[in-house]
Design a protein around this motif. Structure first.
Motif, PDB file in Angstrom:
ATOM      1  N   GLU B  94       0.831  -1.191   0.000  1.00 29.16           N
ATOM      2  CA  GLU B  94       0.000   0.000   0.000  1.00 29.16           C
ATOM      3  C   GLU B  94       0.862   1.236   0.000  1.00 29.16           C
ATOM      4  O   GLU B  94       1.954   1.238   0.544  1.00 29.16           O
ATOM      5  CB  GLU B  94      -0.906   0.010   1.235  1.00 29.16           C
ATOM      6  CG  GLU B  94      -2.300  -0.465   0.911  1.00 29.16           C
ATOM      7  CD  GLU B  94      -3.171  -0.613   2.126  1.00 29.16           C
ATOM      8  OE1 GLU B  94      -2.927   0.040   3.150  1.00 29.16           O
ATOM      9  OE2 GLU B  94      -4.122  -1.404   2.039  1.00 29.16           O
ATOM     10  N   GLU B  95       0.350   2.303  -0.624  1.00 28.26           N
ATOM     11  CA  GLU B  95       1.080   3.564  -0.611  1.00 28.26           C
ATOM     12  C   GLU B  95       0.778   4.274   0.704  1.00 28.26           C
ATOM     13  O   GLU B  95      -0.281   4.112   1.268  1.00 28.26           O
ATOM     14  CB  GLU B  95       0.625   4.460  -1.771  1.00 28.26           C
ATOM     15  CG  GLU B  95      -0.288   3.734  -2.722  1.00 28.26           C
ATOM     16  CD  GLU B  95      -1.026   4.632  -3.688  1.00 28.26           C
ATOM     17  OE1 GLU B  95      -0.576   5.763  -3.931  1.00 28.26           O
ATOM     18  OE2 GLU B  95      -2.058   4.196  -4.181  1.00 28.26           O
ATOM     19  N   MET B  96       1.748   5.017   1.191  1.00 30.73           N
ATOM     20  CA  MET B  96       1.527   5.820   2.386  1.00 30.73           C
ATOM     21  C   MET B  96       1.786   7.279   2.013  1.00 30.73           C
ATOM     22  O   MET B  96       2.901   7.761   2.122  1.00 30.73           O
ATOM     23  CB  MET B  96       2.492   5.394   3.496  1.00 30.73           C
ATOM     24  CG  MET B  96       2.144   4.071   4.129  1.00 30.73           C
ATOM     25  SD  MET B  96       0.665   4.227   5.115  1.00 30.73           S
ATOM     26  CE  MET B  96      -0.131   2.688   4.694  1.00 30.73           C
ATOM     27  N   THR B  97       0.747   7.947   1.534  1.00 31.03           N
ATOM     28  CA  THR B  97       0.937   9.339   1.109  1.00 31.03           C
ATOM     29  C   THR B  97       1.107  10.265   2.308  1.00 31.03           C
ATOM     30  O   THR B  97       1.899  11.193   2.282  1.00 31.03           O
ATOM     31  CB  THR B  97      -0.266   9.807   0.280  1.00 31.03           C
ATOM     32  OG1 THR B  97      -0.638   8.766  -0.610  1.00 31.03           O
ATOM     33  CG2 THR B  97       0.073  11.051  -0.501  1.00 31.03           C
ATOM     34  N   PHE B  98       0.315   9.999   3.363  1.00 24.88           N
ATOM     35  CA  PHE B  98       0.342  10.873   4.532  1.00 24.88           C
ATOM     36  C   PHE B  98       0.620  10.038   5.773  1.00 24.88           C
ATOM     37  O   PHE B  98       0.310   8.854   5.807  1.00 24.88           O
ATOM     38  CB  PHE B  98      -1.002  11.594   4.664  1.00 24.88           C
ATOM     39  CG  PHE B  98      -1.357  12.395   3.450  1.00 24.88           C
ATOM     40  CD1 PHE B  98      -0.624  13.528   3.114  1.00 24.88           C
ATOM     41  CD2 PHE B  98      -2.383  12.005   2.626  1.00 24.88           C
ATOM     42  CE1 PHE B  98      -0.930  14.256   1.984  1.00 24.88           C
ATOM     43  CE2 PHE B  98      -2.704  12.729   1.488  1.00 24.88           C
ATOM     44  CZ  PHE B  98      -1.971  13.861   1.166  1.00 24.88           C
ATOM     45  N   PRO B  99       1.212  10.644   6.800  1.00 19.93           N
ATOM     46  CA  PRO B  99       1.547   9.877   8.006  1.00 19.93           C
ATOM     47  C   PRO B  99       0.299   9.343   8.710  1.00 19.93           C
ATOM     48  O   PRO B  99      -0.645  10.067   8.944  1.00 19.93           O
ATOM     49  CB  PRO B  99       2.281  10.900   8.886  1.00 19.93           C
ATOM     50  CG  PRO B  99       1.916  12.237   8.350  1.00 19.93           C
ATOM     51  CD  PRO B  99       1.648  12.049   6.902  1.00 19.93           C
ATOM     52  N   LEU B 100       0.328   8.050   9.024  1.00 15.90           N
ATOM     53  CA  LEU B 100      -0.775   7.400   9.746  1.00 15.90           C
ATOM     54  C   LEU B 100      -0.171   6.506  10.812  1.00 15.90           C
ATOM     55  O   LEU B 100       0.816   5.827  10.559  1.00 15.90           O
ATOM     56  CB  LEU B 100      -1.550   6.487   8.811  1.00 15.90           C
ATOM     57  CG  LEU B 100      -2.766   6.969   8.046  1.00 15.90           C
ATOM     58  CD1 LEU B 100      -3.336   5.817   7.249  1.00 15.90           C
ATOM     59  CD2 LEU B 100      -3.800   7.535   8.969  1.00 15.90           C
ATOM     60  N   THR B 101      -0.773   6.490  12.004  1.00 12.55           N
ATOM     61  CA  THR B 101      -0.281   5.549  13.002  1.00 12.55           C
ATOM     62  C   THR B 101      -0.872   4.171  12.722  1.00 12.55           C
ATOM     63  O   THR B 101      -1.864   4.032  12.022  1.00 12.55           O
ATOM     64  CB  THR B 101      -0.684   5.969  14.431  1.00 12.55           C
ATOM     65  OG1 THR B 101      -2.100   5.860  14.551  1.00 12.55           O
ATOM     66  CG2 THR B 101      -0.252   7.385  14.742  1.00 12.55           C
ATOM     67  N   GLU B 104      -4.469   3.949  13.861  1.00 14.19           N
ATOM     68  CA  GLU B 104      -5.392   4.605  12.921  1.00 14.19           C
ATOM     69  C   GLU B 104      -5.648   3.706  11.710  1.00 14.19           C
ATOM     70  O   GLU B 104      -6.771   3.578  11.215  1.00 14.19           O
ATOM     71  CB  GLU B 104      -4.810   5.947  12.444  1.00 14.19           C
ATOM     72  CG  GLU B 104      -4.907   7.078  13.453  1.00 14.19           C
ATOM     73  CD  GLU B 104      -4.083   8.296  13.054  1.00 14.19           C
ATOM     74  OE1 GLU B 104      -4.372   9.378  13.594  1.00 14.19           O
ATOM     75  OE2 GLU B 104      -3.159   8.195  12.222  1.00 14.19           O
ATOM     76  N   MET B 105      -4.558   3.101  11.245  1.00 11.40           N
ATOM     77  CA  MET B 105      -4.642   2.222  10.084  1.00 11.40           C
ATOM     78  C   MET B 105      -5.514   1.002  10.381  1.00 11.40           C
ATOM     79  O   MET B 105      -6.388   0.642   9.591  1.00 11.40           O
ATOM     80  CB  MET B 105      -3.211   1.785   9.754  1.00 11.40           C
ATOM     81  CG  MET B 105      -3.099   0.861   8.619  1.00 11.40           C
ATOM     82  SD  MET B 105      -3.243   1.826   7.125  1.00 11.40           S
ATOM     83  CE  MET B 105      -2.828   0.562   5.990  1.00 11.40           C
ATOM     84  N   MET B 108      -9.258   1.487  10.537  1.00 10.36           N
ATOM     85  CA  MET B 108      -9.982   1.560   9.260  1.00 10.36           C
ATOM     86  C   MET B 108     -10.724   0.254   8.974  1.00 10.36           C
ATOM     87  O   MET B 108     -11.700   0.245   8.232  1.00 10.36           O
ATOM     88  CB  MET B 108      -9.014   1.832   8.110  1.00 10.36           C
ATOM     89  CG  MET B 108      -8.474   3.240   8.085  1.00 10.36           C
ATOM     90  SD  MET B 108      -7.388   3.425   6.653  1.00 10.36           S
ATOM     91  CE  MET B 108      -6.860   5.116   6.876  1.00 10.36           C
ATOM     92  N   LEU B 144       4.260   5.413  13.528  1.00 10.72           N
ATOM     93  CA  LEU B 144       3.769   5.701  12.185  1.00 10.72           C
ATOM     94  C   LEU B 144       4.028   4.507  11.277  1.00 10.72           C
ATOM     95  O   LEU B 144       5.065   3.848  11.381  1.00 10.72           O
ATOM     96  CB  LEU B 144       4.473   6.926  11.616  1.00 10.72           C
ATOM     97  CG  LEU B 144       4.132   8.258  12.281  1.00 10.72           C
ATOM     98  CD1 LEU B 144       4.944   9.379  11.664  1.00 10.72           C
ATOM     99  CD2 LEU B 144       2.650   8.548  12.137  1.00 10.72           C
ATOM    100  N   ARG B 160      -5.414  -5.046  10.315  1.00 12.09           N
ATOM    101  CA  ARG B 160      -6.562  -4.272   9.834  1.00 12.09           C
ATOM    102  C   ARG B 160      -7.651  -5.196   9.289  1.00 12.09           C
ATOM    103  O   ARG B 160      -8.833  -5.005   9.558  1.00 12.09           O
ATOM    104  CB  ARG B 160      -6.123  -3.290   8.748  1.00 12.09           C
ATOM    105  CG  ARG B 160      -7.257  -2.389   8.298  1.00 12.09           C
ATOM    106  CD  ARG B 160      -6.844  -1.468   7.186  1.00 12.09           C
ATOM    107  NE  ARG B 160      -6.548  -2.228   5.993  1.00 12.09           N
ATOM    108  CZ  ARG B 160      -5.813  -1.763   4.976  1.00 12.09           C
ATOM    109  NH1 ARG B 160      -5.297  -0.557   5.037  1.00 12.09           N
ATOM    110  NH2 ARG B 160      -5.586  -2.517   3.931  1.00 12.09           N
TER     111      ARG B 160
END
Lengths: 330, 276
Positions: B94-101, B104-105, B108, B144, B160
């Motif tokens: 998966e791409e990680m465009t923005f920081p996510l913990t 949080e992931m 989803m 992250l 997830r």
């Protein structure tokens, strides 16, 4: 988690409220904050009431609205395009709106009827939205956001060429007013503009807030979004159209004010992470407060001259952003 | 497809699919069924159509011909949210465009279960924490995603999918960058989910030998068609493996004493013909 986010949003709202009081207090005639509150509560002297109600408050409201629209549109475009460099003007809407506005100025429409300028700008913006969408939509495979980005960039470049063409044949006076419009300004504020814009922005913003979780998923990837139950094509289309409508309206009433839509969502992300359930409303509040503060500086820093507000948003926003960038996670 | 046996969750019939502009179809005449609660593995050489078949199973690609049904209903007719409450997917990357913990992931995974306001109930939170624990990423929950190693990221993606509390789990090469312990833990976890929790597991993997030990059935794809299908000991014959992978091998039995004793194990030979 929800309580923490509510506290963060509340703190942004309080900052915006402080900016509101300051923007009403400061100007050619300074009003002490006490007088400002008096006026807002329906008391106060006649001249103070006139200054606040007919001059400063409508302009402050407009700044809040435009900044909110730009902040929200920037956050939405960054998620939709999965590109941190995306900002409200990247998809050509501002170019279309500028063609409309410059045409209205060059053809003398705006001199004859001032309200024709924002209408021409809005029409230009809507045309740009339609053209870019038409290019990016594939009959069977839906919207390709990479094509959307490229289409937006080239359509924007095309509109810029049209603007330069129009300005080539313009008189010096027309040239000047067209360029000033493009630099962006909130000086055209009035209650009727602010109310119309509010009625237009509110439903579009509410609809975008409903996209928060789908945008979380989209920013991870379209396939993942699909597997986690998102109607991906509908979400992309709705996000593009809604965010573009925000931008078109903002540009129509205030020209092209840069940096708010790029810097504000990133600043929120750097402080509080990328969850769009917080990011979207926070970008609304921070965008509104930031543009209002910047406009207040633009009005007062070199009074009686007025600085272009886009200069302030860039001069203040960029160093602030760099501090955040070097201090925090990415 | 009401004629399907109630025990099969996926029923794939005569699927043919060609990518636009491609000369030959990526899949041609593929049929198989996945039984409820089974651990089912798709194997085959690079470019044999495994990932394409997975996308068709999950409805992100539509077959040109043939049909795919999940729980008796055509995959293209499933409401995507309802489908996501049934099936958890672990994509290859998966791409990680923005920081996510990590948390949080993983949270989803609960999205398909949430109402319009998106409030997480106690049960939602428990599902997230439980999934973090099962994949051994609880300590990483506030890190992250971009700071994780490849193996840690893979375990977070599996967490997830588990947070979805799915009745079927679909994974695309989930152990690609894992070391022995974490790879074995993932396979043990998948076996446990299938045997104890009754979760149906569909797994694409290049690890033929682990698939042979853990999977109930294998589907061996070659050039977009089914080369063999059935229990591992039937599929992994020396002739079939050599023909499909175009490399000399010998097939031995797993020496362990566990329930997977005697599972067929493929040992690739060196290119030196004297060894064969």
């Amino acid at each position: 988690m929800i309580a923490r986010n509510a506290g963060r949003l509340l703190s942004l709202a309080l900052l915006a409220a402080a900016a509101l009081v300051a923007s009403i207090a400061l100007g050619a005639a300074d009003l002490p904050p006490g007088d400002v509150l008096d006026v807002l509560l329906g008391r106060g002297s006649e001249p103070a009431r006139t200054i606040v109600w007919s001059l400063r408050l409508p302009r402050a409201i407009l700044a809040l609205q435009v900044g909110a629209a730009l902040g929200l549109a920037g956050a939405a475009f960054q998620a939709l395009l999965r590109n941190p460099l995306a900002e409200p003007y990247v998809l050509g809407v501002s170019g279309g709106a500028a063609v409309g506005a410059v045409a209205a100025v060059v053809l003398g429409l705006s001199a004859a009827a001032p309200w024709s300028l924002p209408i021409a700008a809005l029409a230009g913006g809507l045309i740009a939205i339609g053209v870019v969408l038409r290019i990016a939509m594939h009959a069977t495979r839906g919207m390709d956001t990479r094509v959307l980005l490229l289409a937006g960039v080239v359509v924007g470049a095309f509109f810029n060429a049209v603007i330069l063409l129009l300005l080539t044949f313009a008189s010096a006076e027309t040239f000047r007013s067209a360029v000033f419009w493009m630099m962006g300004s909130l000086a055209g504020a009035s209650w009727s503009v602010a109310l119309l814009l509010g009625a237009y922005l509110a439903p579009a913003m509410a609809a975008l807030f409903l996209m928060a979780r789908p945008l979380n998923l989209l920013s991870v990837g379209e396939e993942t979004a699909l597997y986690l139950g998102t109607p991906v094509e509908r979400v992309k289309l709705a996000t593009y159209v809604l965010a573009s409508l925000l931008v078109a309206a903002g540009v129509a009433v205030s020209g092209i004010i840069g940096f708010v839509g790029l810097v504000v969502p990133h600043a929120v992300r750097l402080m509080w992470g990328s969850d769009h359930q917080l990011l979207l409303p926070a970008s609304v509040l921070a965008g509104g407060g930031f543009l209002l503060a910047a406009d207040t500086v633009a009005r007062t820093a070199a009074a009686p001259a007025e600085l272009p507000v886009g200069v302030i948003t860039a001069l203040v926003g960029v160093p602030l952003f760099i501090v955040l960038l070097t201090r925090r996670r990415l | 497809m009401s004629g399907d046996r109630a025990t099969s969750v996926f029923a794939v019939r005569h699927v043919r699919f060609r990518y636009p502009g491609a000369g030959r179809p990526a899949l041609d005449g593929v049929s198989f069924e996945v039984a409820q609660g089974a651990l089912y593995s798709l194997i085959g050489p690079n470019g044999s159509g495994k990932s394409t078949l997975l996308r068709i199973l999950l409805g992100s690609l539509r077959p040109d011909q043939g049909s795919v049904a999940y729980a008796g209903k055509s995959v293209t007719q499933w409401n995507r949210r309802a489908f996501a409450r049934q099936i958890g997917v672990v994509p290859q990357s998966e791409e990680m465009t923005f920081p996510l913990t990590v948390r949080e992931m993983v949270a989803m995974g609960r999205y398909p279960h949430l109402g319009i306001l998106g409030r997480m109930s106690v049960e939602d939170r428990e599902s997230v924490e439980d999934a973090l624990r099962r994949c051994d990423v609880t300590e990483l929950a506030d890190r992250l995603m971009s700071q994780l190693s490849g193996g840690e990221r893979q375990r977070a993606l599996i967490a997830r999918a588990l947070a979805q509390r799915p009745s079927t789990l679909v994974l695309d090469e989930p152990t690609v960058s894992l070391d022995i312990r974490h790879e074995m833990e993932i396979f043990e976890l998948l076996a446990e989910l299938s045997k104890d929790d009754g979760v149906t597991v569909v797994l694409v993997t290049h690890h033929i030998n682990l698939a042979a030990r853990y999977a109930d059935r294998l589907l061996l794809l070659a050039g977009g068609s089914v080369a063999a299908e059935g229990p591992p000991e039937d599929v992994l014959s020396r002739e079939t493996v050599e023909r499909v992978y175009e490399w000399p091998v010998m097939v031995d039995r797993h020496p362990g004493s566990g329930w997977d004793a005697d599972a067929p194990q493929v040992i690739p030979l060196s290119g030196d013909p004297r060894q064969q």
